[in-house]
Every structure is written in structure tokens, then in C-alpha cells.
Design an enzyme around this catalytic site. Structure first.
Site, PDB file in Angstrom:
ATOM      1  N   GLY A  47     -50.775 -44.037  17.578  1.00 39.88           N
ATOM      2  CA  GLY A  47     -50.832 -45.322  16.899  1.00 39.88           C
ATOM      3  C   GLY A  47     -49.607 -45.494  16.024  1.00 39.88           C
ATOM      4  N   GLN A  52     -44.368 -49.058   9.509  1.00 45.05           N
ATOM      5  CA  GLN A  52     -43.736 -47.784   9.871  1.00 45.05           C
ATOM      6  C   GLN A  52     -42.408 -47.970  10.590  1.00 45.05           C
ATOM      7  OE1 GLN A  52     -47.518 -46.014  11.681  1.00 45.05           O
ATOM      8  NE2 GLN A  52     -46.463 -44.240  10.861  1.00 45.05           N
ATOM      9  N   CYS A  91     -49.331 -38.137  11.021  1.00 47.18           N
ATOM     10  CA  CYS A  91     -48.722 -39.465  10.975  1.00 47.18           C
ATOM     11  C   CYS A  91     -47.232 -39.356  11.277  1.00 47.18           C
ATOM     12  CB  CYS A  91     -48.923 -40.054   9.580  1.00 47.18           C
ATOM     13  SG  CYS A  91     -48.230 -41.696   9.383  1.00 47.18           S
ATOM     14  N   LEU A  92     -46.712 -40.302  12.060  1.00 45.52           N
ATOM     15  CA  LEU A  92     -45.286 -40.303  12.392  1.00 45.52           C
ATOM     16  C   LEU A  92     -44.409 -40.412  11.145  1.00 45.52           C
ATOM     17  CD1 LEU A  92     -45.322 -42.712  15.474  1.00 45.52           C
ATOM     18  CD2 LEU A  92     -45.001 -40.244  15.500  1.00 45.52           C
ATOM     19  N   HIS A 133     -56.818 -45.564  10.480  1.00 48.36           N
ATOM     20  CA  HIS A 133     -55.561 -44.998   9.971  1.00 48.36           C
ATOM     21  C   HIS A 133     -54.453 -46.057   9.977  1.00 48.36           C
ATOM     22  CE1 HIS A 133     -52.471 -41.563   9.883  1.00 48.36           C
ATOM     23  NE2 HIS A 133     -51.758 -42.633  10.147  1.00 48.36           N
ATOM     24  N   GLU A 134     -54.314 -46.754  11.106  1.00 47.56           N
ATOM     25  CA  GLU A 134     -53.254 -47.767  11.213  1.00 47.56           C
ATOM     26  C   GLU A 134     -53.540 -48.963  10.307  1.00 47.56           C
ATOM     27  OE1 GLU A 134     -50.712 -46.679  12.557  1.00 47.56           O
ATOM     28  OE2 GLU A 134     -51.678 -45.035  13.603  1.00 47.56           O
ATOM     29  N   HIS A 137     -52.313 -48.483   6.887  1.00 42.47           N
ATOM     30  CA  HIS A 137     -50.860 -48.649   6.718  1.00 42.47           C
ATOM     31  C   HIS A 137     -50.499 -50.079   6.290  1.00 42.47           C
ATOM     32  CE1 HIS A 137     -48.859 -44.944   7.821  1.00 42.47           C
ATOM     33  NE2 HIS A 137     -49.544 -44.831   8.937  1.00 42.47           N
TER      34      HIS A 137
HETATM   35 ZN    ZN Z   1     -49.731 -43.173  10.099  1.00 45.60          ZN
END
Ligand code: ZN
Length: 158
Positions: A47, A52, A91-92, A133-134, A137
Site C-alpha cells: 500500500g 508518501q 512502511c515504505l 494504515h494507508e 497517512h
Molecule cells: Zn505507511
């Protein structure tokens, strides 16, 4: 399509609140395409949210490898949450970090697709975790904020 640079935890941008999309322009379509490409690159993620990649808009994409495949969300709203499950998240934007986080077991979410059509989806398991999670963000919330007992695991980076 193009790969976009990932905004890391150290960038204050990652903590900002994203604004809704007023109109689905070609720019938003390109954003969706680029986000998917960036997420799939080297199988890095399941995701990714627009902040991000440095765009403060309420947009994210997920693909947890189930039958849904890639799902794109514009102006999402979680309308129902039930139960609880714990999963070790990463997480990225926080390379090398992981933590156990409690999320709802089942959620319902409505959003617009890239054609501007509203859809509603019920999700459980990993898909529910990933969506939550997304979604966080979009309000500048990171999974480490919700780490159970504040425990964040850190792997040394190459
Ligand atoms: Zn993340």
C-alpha cells in the site's frame, strides 16, 4: 508512468493532513498510476498513500495480493469498524522499522474510483489492516504512533 520518490519519516511533510480531491484531473490519474508503480517496484509494498510521494491529497492505493488486486481510493471514508487484530506492520516511509499494531478486524470504507464513481468495500484480515494504515497517512499518522506498548523494532539499514 514514473517512479516517485518516497517521502521518509524525517520529512515534516509526512505529518501533514491531506486535502480532499475536488476534481479527478489527468494529474490525479497520473498520480494513481505512479503510486501503483512505485508500490510495486521491487515488490516493496502492499500500500502507498499520496503524502508518501509528496502529494497532500486524500488518495491511496493498496494491493495485498488477494483477489481484489489493485484498489484505488480517492477521498476515502471508513464508515464501520469492528473487532480487533494485531499484525506486525512496516512502511515504505520508515525503512527497517516494524511494530505490532492493533487494527479493526473488519471495516467498511467508501471512496471514489478513478472514474469518479463512489464504491463501498468491506474488508477484513490483511486488507483491513493495510487500508487502515494507508488511511492514517492521510492524517499524518504513522504506524509507530500506534505501536503496542510503544515498541518499535529497528533493523540496521544497508
Ligand atoms: Zn505507511
Amino acid at each position: 508512468m514514473a517512479l516517485r520518490n518516497i517521502v521518509l519519516e524525517t520529512d515534516p511533510l509526512i505529518r501533514k493532513t491531506s486535502r480532499p480531491v475536488d476534481e479527478i484531473t489527468p494529474r490525479i490519474i497520473k498520480l494513481l498510476d505512479d503510486m501503483a508503480e512505485t508500490m510495486y517496484f521491487e515488490n516493496r509494498g502492499i500500500g502507498i498513500a499520496a503524502p508518501q510521494v509528496g502529494v497532500l491529497r486524500r488518495v491511496f492505493v493498496v494491493d495485498v495480493g488477494d483477489e481484489h488486486g489493485l484498489i484505488e481510493f480517492i477521498n476515502p471514508e471508513i464508515t464501520y469498524r469492528s473487532g480487533a487484530q494485531v499484525y506486525c506492520e512496516g512502511c515504505l516511509s520508515l525503512p527497517g522499522k516494524s511494530a505490532d499494531v492493533e487494527r479493526p478486524e473488519v471495516i467498511r470504507i467508501k471512496a471514489l474510483d478513478r472514474n469518479g464513481n463512489e464504491f463501498e468495500l468491506e474488508a477484513d484480515g490483511l486488507l483491513a489492516i493495510c487500508i487502515c494504515h494507508e488511511y492514517d497517512h492521510l492524517d499524518g499518522i504513522l504506524f509507530t504512533d500506534k505501536a503496542i506498548d510503544g515498541v518499535v523494532n529497528v533493523q540496521p539499514q544497508e
